[in-house]
Design an enzyme around this catalytic site. Structure first.
Site, mmCIF file in Angstrom:
data_model
loop_
_atom_site.group_PDB
_atom_site.id
_atom_site.type_symbol
_atom_site.label_atom_id
_atom_site.label_comp_id
_atom_site.label_asym_id
_atom_site.label_seq_id
_atom_site.Cartn_x
_atom_site.Cartn_y
_atom_site.Cartn_z
ATOM 1 N N GLU A 99 0.844 -1.204 0.000
ATOM 2 C CA GLU A 99 0.000 0.000 0.000
ATOM 3 C C GLU A 99 0.871 1.243 0.000
ATOM 4 O OE1 GLU A 99 -3.211 -0.376 2.892
ATOM 5 O OE2 GLU A 99 -3.210 1.796 3.171
ATOM 6 N N ASP A 101 0.253 5.269 0.575
ATOM 7 C CA ASP A 101 -0.820 6.138 1.082
ATOM 8 C C ASP A 101 -0.493 7.616 1.144
ATOM 9 O OD1 ASP A 101 -2.562 4.176 2.043
ATOM 10 O OD2 ASP A 101 -1.463 3.983 3.910
ATOM 11 N N GLU A 103 -2.556 10.492 3.202
ATOM 12 C CA GLU A 103 -3.700 10.766 4.072
ATOM 13 C C GLU A 103 -3.654 12.242 4.463
ATOM 14 O OE1 GLU A 103 -4.914 6.801 6.474
ATOM 15 O OE2 GLU A 103 -3.108 7.797 7.185
#
Ligand SMILES: *[C@@H]1O[C@H](CO)[C@@H](O)[C@H](O)[C@H]1NC(C)=O
Length: 295
Positions: A99, A101, A103
């Site tokens: 993953e 990411d 955010e």
């Protein structure tokens, strides 16, 4: 029981200086709503996702990809966004997933958004970095990209690199290049941790909280799952017959100019780096020991 294995068939436009293999500015061609369709609003080429006290919302790519570059222009929640998190990421499936990411952690009006990035390899994350941006991401659209090839994963904001995760397989570290990844975004309530460590709660009187998206681009090796096993890496790697743009030698590491930009970001905007968190990691993680040696 017969074990079911997934066979992946991947396609990428074969070109050296590629542009637009599966690129599109339109949401529908690349993505679909994942949940809470009633929290989506379409205005021309702009998609808005709403968070209220009933639900957040999320979308996902229709296909999965090995390598390439994904970019979306996002305008984050205006005004009071405290307690909200908007995420934009790539992820594979399963307990050993990879993953990458972004955010975006909201804040009270006038206080800065925080961008947290993380990288999971084989299901293990714990590689958080946090920074403040050099602009207010809630007043205009800015582009957020993930470039992924066999040498590096680069997180970019308006084409400025903010993070590099390099392939250090030669140091014995696993590198994500064996699983096709989807592209996702979502907005949700995370007031138990997001803003000022969870001290500031979501003020629902300011709902709905709206994240806006436009200019959707995915330029990668597109994979479709059918049944039975195959070799993803081989299908999405350049060889004598096919050349993929993301395998170009100049993309194996940052350019000199990009390295300087990254140093500037780290020096002026970074507020947390797991690499220097000796409380969490008494022994500095191996990948961190190489961080600053890119030229
Ligand atoms: C919110 O603003 C405060 C005060 O400026 C800052 O310390 C914090 O990092 C900001 N972001 C979040 C997500 O709390």
């Amino acid at each position: 029981m017969v074990a079911k294995m997934t066979m992946w068939v991947c396609f990428g436009l074969v070109m050296l200086m590629g542009s637009g293999s599966v690129s599109s500015s339109k949401f529908d061609e690349l993505f679909q709503p994942g949940w809470a369709m009633d929290h989506f609003v379409y205005e021309g080429d702009t998609l808005k996702m709403k968070l209220d006290n009933f639900s957040g919302a999320g979308f996902s790519s229709k296909n999965k990809y090995m390598f390439g570059k994904v970019t979306v222009d996002i305008k984050l929640v205006e005004g009071d966004s405290a307690g909200t998190v908007t995420a934009f990421y790539m992820s594979s499936d399963g307990p050993k997933h990879h993953e990458f990411d972004f955010e975006f952690l909201g804040n009270t009006t006038g206080e800065p958004y925080v961008v947290q990035t993380n990288v999971y390899v084989n299901g293990v994350g714990n590689r958080e970095q946090r920074l403040n941006l050099w602009f207010d991401p809630s007043t205009d659209f800015h582009s957020y990209s993930i470039l992924w090839n066999q040498r590096q994963v680069v997180f970019l904001v308006d084409e400025t690199p903010i993070r590099v995760h390099s392939n250090l397989e030669h140091k014995g570290l696993p590198y994500p290049k064996d699983q096709a990844m989807g592209v996702y975004s979502s907005i949700w309530n995370a007031d138990d941790w997001a803003t000022q460590g969870g001290r500031v709660k979501t003020d629902w009187s300011h709902a709905p909280f709206i994240a806006s998206y436009t200019n959707f681009k995915i330029d990668g090796c597109e994979c479709q799952a059918t049944v039975n096993a195959a070799n993803l890496l081989q299908q999405c790697s350049s060889n004598a017959e096919k050349k993929f743009w993301w395998d170009e030698p100049r993309l194996a590491e940052l350019s000199v100019h990009q390295s300087h930009e990254l140093l500037w970001v780290r020096a002026n905007h970074m507020i947390y780096d797991y690499c220097t968190d000796a409380t969490r990691f008494p022994v500095t993680p191996v990948e961190c020991q190489h961080h600053h040696h890119q030229h």
